[in-house]
Design a protein around this motif. Structure first.
Motif, PDB file in Angstrom:
ATOM      1  N   ARG A 153     -10.202   0.979 -15.845  1.00 31.76           N
ATOM      2  CA  ARG A 153      -9.477   2.036 -14.893  1.00 31.76           C
ATOM      3  C   ARG A 153      -9.318   1.673 -14.282  1.00 31.76           C
ATOM      4  NH1 ARG A 153      -7.119   6.293 -16.782  1.00 31.76           N
ATOM      5  NH2 ARG A 153      -7.291   7.277 -14.607  1.00 31.76           N
ATOM      6  N   THR A 154      -9.854   0.753 -12.629  1.00 33.14           N
ATOM      7  CA  THR A 154      -9.655   0.956 -11.759  1.00 33.14           C
ATOM      8  C   THR A 154      -9.128  -1.023 -11.283  1.00 33.14           C
ATOM      9  OG1 THR A 154     -11.987   1.292 -10.852  1.00 33.14           O
ATOM     10  CG2 THR A 154     -11.069  -0.329  -9.729  1.00 33.14           C
ATOM     11  N   VAL A 167      -2.103   4.383 -17.231  1.00 33.24           N
ATOM     12  CA  VAL A 167      -2.978   3.940 -16.455  1.00 33.24           C
ATOM     13  C   VAL A 167      -3.633   3.496 -17.354  1.00 33.24           C
ATOM     14  CG1 VAL A 167      -4.935   4.056 -14.898  1.00 33.24           C
ATOM     15  CG2 VAL A 167      -3.232   4.147 -13.333  1.00 33.24           C
ATOM     16  N   ASP A 218      -0.686   0.378  -9.070  1.00 34.63           N
ATOM     17  CA  ASP A 218      -0.111   0.521  -7.706  1.00 34.63           C
ATOM     18  C   ASP A 218       0.432  -0.510  -6.592  1.00 34.63           C
ATOM     19  OD1 ASP A 218      -1.541   3.128  -7.759  1.00 34.63           O
ATOM     20  OD2 ASP A 218      -3.053   2.655  -7.068  1.00 34.63           O
ATOM     21  N   ARG A 222      -5.391   0.735 -12.574  1.00 35.69           N
ATOM     22  CA  ARG A 222      -4.781   1.188 -11.708  1.00 35.69           C
ATOM     23  C   ARG A 222      -4.387   0.629 -10.312  1.00 35.69           C
ATOM     24  NH1 ARG A 222      -4.395   6.402  -9.982  1.00 35.69           N
ATOM     25  NH2 ARG A 222      -6.425   7.466 -12.362  1.00 35.69           N
ATOM     26  N   TYR A 277       2.843   8.325 -14.970  1.00 36.42           N
ATOM     27  CA  TYR A 277       1.020   7.632 -14.320  1.00 36.42           C
ATOM     28  C   TYR A 277       0.365   6.993 -14.343  1.00 36.42           C
ATOM     29  CZ  TYR A 277      -1.441   5.013 -10.448  1.00 36.42           C
ATOM     30  OH  TYR A 277      -2.204   4.958  -9.728  1.00 36.42           O
ATOM     31  N   GLU A 278      -0.632   8.036 -15.173  1.00 32.10           N
ATOM     32  CA  GLU A 278      -1.715   8.448 -15.344  1.00 32.10           C
ATOM     33  C   GLU A 278      -2.283   8.054 -16.821  1.00 32.10           C
ATOM     34  OE1 GLU A 278      -3.709   8.908 -13.801  1.00 32.10           O
ATOM     35  OE2 GLU A 278      -3.386   9.595 -12.011  1.00 32.10           O
TER      36      GLU A 278
END
Length: 162
Positions: free
Chosen positions: A100-101, A80, A108, A104, A76-77
């Motif tokens: 990154r925001t 991202v 999500d 994510r 997952y990371e």
């Protein structure tokens, strides 16, 4: 946790999209790619990506179908990070934190589409309605009432034995 993963049953994605995702990439809907586009002005291959494509997070190519898959925290990371890198390089995100925001949030959103069991196939239909781009997701069911495709069958030999 579950996330979308690209899947390819034949080579049609390589013919209809400007760039096809490889099978097995983590994926997101990728509608943000078309935020400043007029679909009527897109060439036919890009228009096909607009209408029906999921964005793979390794090649940033397109896939017609995705499967719901289990994803580890580490994967997952990595997804991202890959999307954040892409948002900075291809779309000019102002800084790493903003990239990154946004990454994510997009991932999500893809996670939120994974309420079905692992290996469930999804397709996407994307269209313009008024001034907005709309998405519709559909669970792809095997033909008939079968839950799975038959991969083999027992056929009797010429002498009648199985």
């Amino acid at each position: 946790m579950k996330l979308l993963r690209t899947i390819r049953f034949d080579d049609s994605d390589t013919r209809v999209f400007p760039h096809a995702a490889e099978p097995g990439e983590w994926a997101v809907p990728g509608t943000f790619v078309f935020a400043d586009s007029d679909p009527a002005q897109l060439d036919r291959r890009v228009r096909q990506a607009f209408a029906n494509g999921f964005l793979g997070l390794s090649t940033f190519g397109w896939s017609t179908l995705v499967a719901v898959a289990a994803v580890s925290d580490a994967d997952y990371e990595q997804a991202v990070d890959a999307l954040a890198d892409h948002l900075q390089e291809a779309y000019g995100a102002p800084d790493r934190q903003a990239a990154r925001t946004a990454a994510r949030e997009e991932i999500d959103y893809a996670v939120s589409l994974c309420e079905q069991p692992v290996n469930t196939l999804l397709s996407l239909s994307r269209f313009v309605e008024g001034d907005a781009i709309r998405e519709q997701f559909r669970v792809v069911q095997p033909p008939g009432d079968k839950l799975h495709a038959k991969i083999w069958e027992i056929v009797p030999d010429d002498d009648g034995s199985a």
